[in-house]
Design a protein around this motif. Structure first.
Motif, PDB file in Angstrom:
ATOM      1  N   ALA A   2     -15.886  -3.778   8.137  1.00 46.39           N
ATOM      2  CA  ALA A   2     -15.053  -4.831   7.569  1.00 46.39           C
ATOM      3  C   ALA A   2     -13.598  -4.378   7.512  1.00 46.39           C
ATOM      4  CB  ALA A   2     -15.542  -5.175   6.164  1.00 46.39           C
ATOM      5  N   ALA A   3     -12.715  -5.357   7.712  1.00 43.69           N
ATOM      6  CA  ALA A   3     -11.288  -5.064   7.637  1.00 43.69           C
ATOM      7  C   ALA A   3     -10.911  -4.726   6.195  1.00 43.69           C
ATOM      8  CB  ALA A   3     -10.490  -6.260   8.124  1.00 43.69           C
ATOM      9  N   ARG A   4      -9.991  -3.806   6.040  1.00 50.43           N
ATOM     10  CA  ARG A   4      -9.516  -3.422   4.703  1.00 50.43           C
ATOM     11  C   ARG A   4      -8.701  -4.571   4.111  1.00 50.43           C
ATOM     12  NH1 ARG A   4      -5.158  -0.506   2.082  1.00 50.43           N
ATOM     13  NH2 ARG A   4      -3.819  -0.739   3.887  1.00 50.43           N
ATOM     14  N   GLU A   5      -9.016  -4.923   2.858  1.00 50.46           N
ATOM     15  CA  GLU A   5      -8.283  -5.990   2.191  1.00 50.46           C
ATOM     16  C   GLU A   5      -7.111  -5.409   1.407  1.00 50.46           C
ATOM     17  OE1 GLU A   5     -11.319  -9.613   1.483  1.00 50.46           O
ATOM     18  OE2 GLU A   5     -11.298  -8.079  -0.088  1.00 50.46           O
ATOM     19  N   ILE A   6      -6.022  -6.144   1.434  1.00 48.69           N
ATOM     20  CA  ILE A   6      -4.801  -5.760   0.733  1.00 48.69           C
ATOM     21  C   ILE A   6      -4.508  -6.849  -0.281  1.00 48.69           C
ATOM     22  CG2 ILE A   6      -2.333  -5.317   1.007  1.00 48.69           C
ATOM     23  CD1 ILE A   6      -3.062  -4.488   3.949  1.00 48.69           C
ATOM     24  N   LEU A   7      -4.215  -6.452  -1.510  1.00 54.51           N
ATOM     25  CA  LEU A   7      -3.893  -7.429  -2.548  1.00 54.51           C
ATOM     26  C   LEU A   7      -2.444  -7.867  -2.427  1.00 54.51           C
ATOM     27  CD1 LEU A   7      -5.612  -6.004  -5.763  1.00 54.51           C
ATOM     28  CD2 LEU A   7      -6.447  -7.727  -4.170  1.00 54.51           C
ATOM     29  N   ASN A   8      -2.241  -9.174  -2.509  1.00 53.70           N
ATOM     30  CA  ASN A   8      -0.908  -9.760  -2.485  1.00 53.70           C
ATOM     31  C   ASN A   8      -0.720 -10.554  -3.767  1.00 53.70           C
ATOM     32  OD1 ASN A   8       0.671 -12.552  -1.635  1.00 53.70           O
ATOM     33  ND2 ASN A   8       1.641 -10.693  -0.888  1.00 53.70           N
ATOM     34  N   HIS A  66       4.334 -15.063 -13.834  1.00 54.46           N
ATOM     35  CA  HIS A  66       2.947 -15.454 -13.595  1.00 54.46           C
ATOM     36  C   HIS A  66       2.746 -15.659 -12.102  1.00 54.46           C
ATOM     37  CE1 HIS A  66       1.784 -16.057 -17.793  1.00 54.46           C
ATOM     38  NE2 HIS A  66       3.062 -16.338 -17.968  1.00 54.46           N
ATOM     39  N   GLY A  67       1.578 -15.270 -11.633  1.00 48.83           N
ATOM     40  CA  GLY A  67       1.280 -15.423 -10.217  1.00 48.83           C
ATOM     41  C   GLY A  67      -0.214 -15.354  -9.973  1.00 48.83           C
ATOM     42  N   VAL A  68      -0.559 -15.233  -8.704  1.00 49.08           N
ATOM     43  CA  VAL A  68      -1.966 -15.150  -8.309  1.00 49.08           C
ATOM     44  C   VAL A  68      -2.149 -14.014  -7.323  1.00 49.08           C
ATOM     45  CG1 VAL A  68      -2.515 -17.568  -8.751  1.00 49.08           C
ATOM     46  CG2 VAL A  68      -1.675 -16.902  -6.515  1.00 49.08           C
ATOM     47  N   LEU A  69      -3.363 -13.511  -7.292  1.00 46.24           N
ATOM     48  CA  LEU A  69      -3.719 -12.463  -6.345  1.00 46.24           C
ATOM     49  C   LEU A  69      -4.523 -13.061  -5.200  1.00 46.24           C
ATOM     50  CD1 LEU A  69      -4.782  -9.626  -8.793  1.00 46.24           C
ATOM     51  CD2 LEU A  69      -2.713  -9.711  -7.381  1.00 46.24           C
ATOM     52  N   TYR A  70      -4.149 -12.678  -3.994  1.00 51.98           N
ATOM     53  CA  TYR A  70      -4.891 -13.033  -2.793  1.00 51.98           C
ATOM     54  C   TYR A  70      -5.322 -11.745  -2.109  1.00 51.98           C
ATOM     55  CZ  TYR A  70      -3.053 -17.833  -2.930  1.00 51.98           C
ATOM     56  OH  TYR A  70      -2.734 -19.119  -3.286  1.00 51.98           O
ATOM     57  N   ALA A  71      -6.498 -11.769  -1.517  1.00 50.97           N
ATOM     58  CA  ALA A  71      -6.951 -10.678  -0.659  1.00 50.97           C
ATOM     59  C   ALA A  71      -6.588 -11.051   0.770  1.00 50.97           C
ATOM     60  CB  ALA A  71      -8.457 -10.477  -0.789  1.00 50.97           C
ATOM     61  N   LEU A  72      -5.838 -10.170   1.433  1.00 52.67           N
ATOM     62  CA  LEU A  72      -5.390 -10.392   2.805  1.00 52.67           C
ATOM     63  C   LEU A  72      -5.822  -9.225   3.683  1.00 52.67           C
ATOM     64  CD1 LEU A  72      -1.665 -11.422   2.102  1.00 52.67           C
ATOM     65  CD2 LEU A  72      -3.654 -12.930   2.267  1.00 52.67           C
ATOM     66  N   THR A  73      -5.975  -9.491   4.955  1.00 51.84           N
ATOM     67  CA  THR A  73      -6.209  -8.409   5.912  1.00 51.84           C
ATOM     68  C   THR A  73      -4.862  -7.836   6.330  1.00 51.84           C
ATOM     69  OG1 THR A  73      -6.084  -9.851   7.845  1.00 51.84           O
ATOM     70  CG2 THR A  73      -8.271  -9.586   6.807  1.00 51.84           C
ATOM     71  N   GLU A  74      -4.880  -6.692   6.977  1.00 46.30           N
ATOM     72  CA  GLU A  74      -3.628  -6.100   7.466  1.00 46.30           C
ATOM     73  C   GLU A  74      -2.923  -7.042   8.439  1.00 46.30           C
ATOM     74  OE1 GLU A  74      -3.920  -2.015   8.772  1.00 46.30           O
ATOM     75  OE2 GLU A  74      -5.286  -1.533   7.140  1.00 46.30           O
TER      76      GLU A  74
END
Length: 166
Positions: A2-8, A66-74
Motif C-alpha cells: 500500500a502507498a504511504r499515506e500523508i496527513l494534510n 480550525h481545519g480537517v485532516l485528509y489522508a493523501l498519497t505521495e
C-alpha cells in the motif's frame, strides 16, 4: 504494498470533501482538527490575483485555526503542491484531533502576506461551506461570514468553481 499515506491539514477552500475530492478524487477525510497558536486570514495572493486563506502565528492564548485532516498519497501531495502554487510552502505542523490527541500533518503556509486583497465571493463560499459542513464553532463561522469579498468578473470561473456543489 500500500502507498504511504500523508496527513494534510486543510483550513481554507479545501475544507469540504467536495472541493478537495474534485481535485484529488481519492483523498480520504479523517476528521476535524485544530492548529493552536495560529490565526486564519485572507492575506495570500492567489494565482488569480485575489486573496486566499493564509495562517500565521498568533501568540494570544486562544488563537487557533480550525481545519480537517485528509489522508493523501505521495502522488496526491505532489499534485496538491502544484494546485496550491509557488506562494505557499508545505510544512509540518502539530495539530490536535477532535479526540484530543496531537498529530503531525502537512499544511500550506503563505510566504508573503498581502493586506490589500479581498477574496472572490466564490472562494469565500468554499470556505464558508467547509466551516458549516464540519460544524465548526459558531463564533468561528460568524467571524468568517463577516469577511468582505469581491465579485469575480470571470463569470465562467465563478460558475465552474461552485458547480461541484450541484
Amino acid at each position: 504494498m500500500a502507498a504511504r499515506e500523508i496527513l494534510n491539514f486543510a483550513f481554507g477552500s479545501n475544507l469540504t470533501p467536495a472541493r478537495l475530492q474534485a481535485r484529488l478524487p481519492h483523498a480520504r477525510l479523517l476528521g476535524t482538527a485544530w492548529l493552536p497558536g495560529y490565526t486564519l486570514g485572507f492575506r495570500h495572493r492567489g494565482q488569480d490575483g485575489s486573496a486566499k486563506c493564509s495562517i500565521e502565528p498568533d501568540n494570544s492564548g486562544d488563537a487557533c485555526v480550525h481545519g480537517v485532516l485528509y489522508a493523501l498519497t505521495e502522488q496526491e501531495v505532489s499534485m496538491l503542491d502544484s494546485i496550491e502554487g509557488a506562494g505557499y510552502v508545505r510544512q509540518c505542523v502539530d495539530v490536535i484531533r477532535q479526540c484530543g490527541t496531537q498529530t503531525t500533518a502537512h499544511c500550506y503556509l503563505t510566504q508573503q502576506f498581502h493586506n490589500d486583497l479581498l477574496p472572490f465571493s466564490w472562494y469565500l463560499e468554499h470556505v464558508l461551506r467547509g466551516v458549516q459542513y464540519h460544524q465548526f464553532p459558531a463564533s468561528y463561522q460568524q467571524l468568517l461570514s463577516r469577511q468582505p469579498c469581491i465579485l469575480d468578473l470571470d463569470y465562467h470561473r465563478a460558475q465552474r468553481e461552485l458547480s461541484i456543489y450541484q
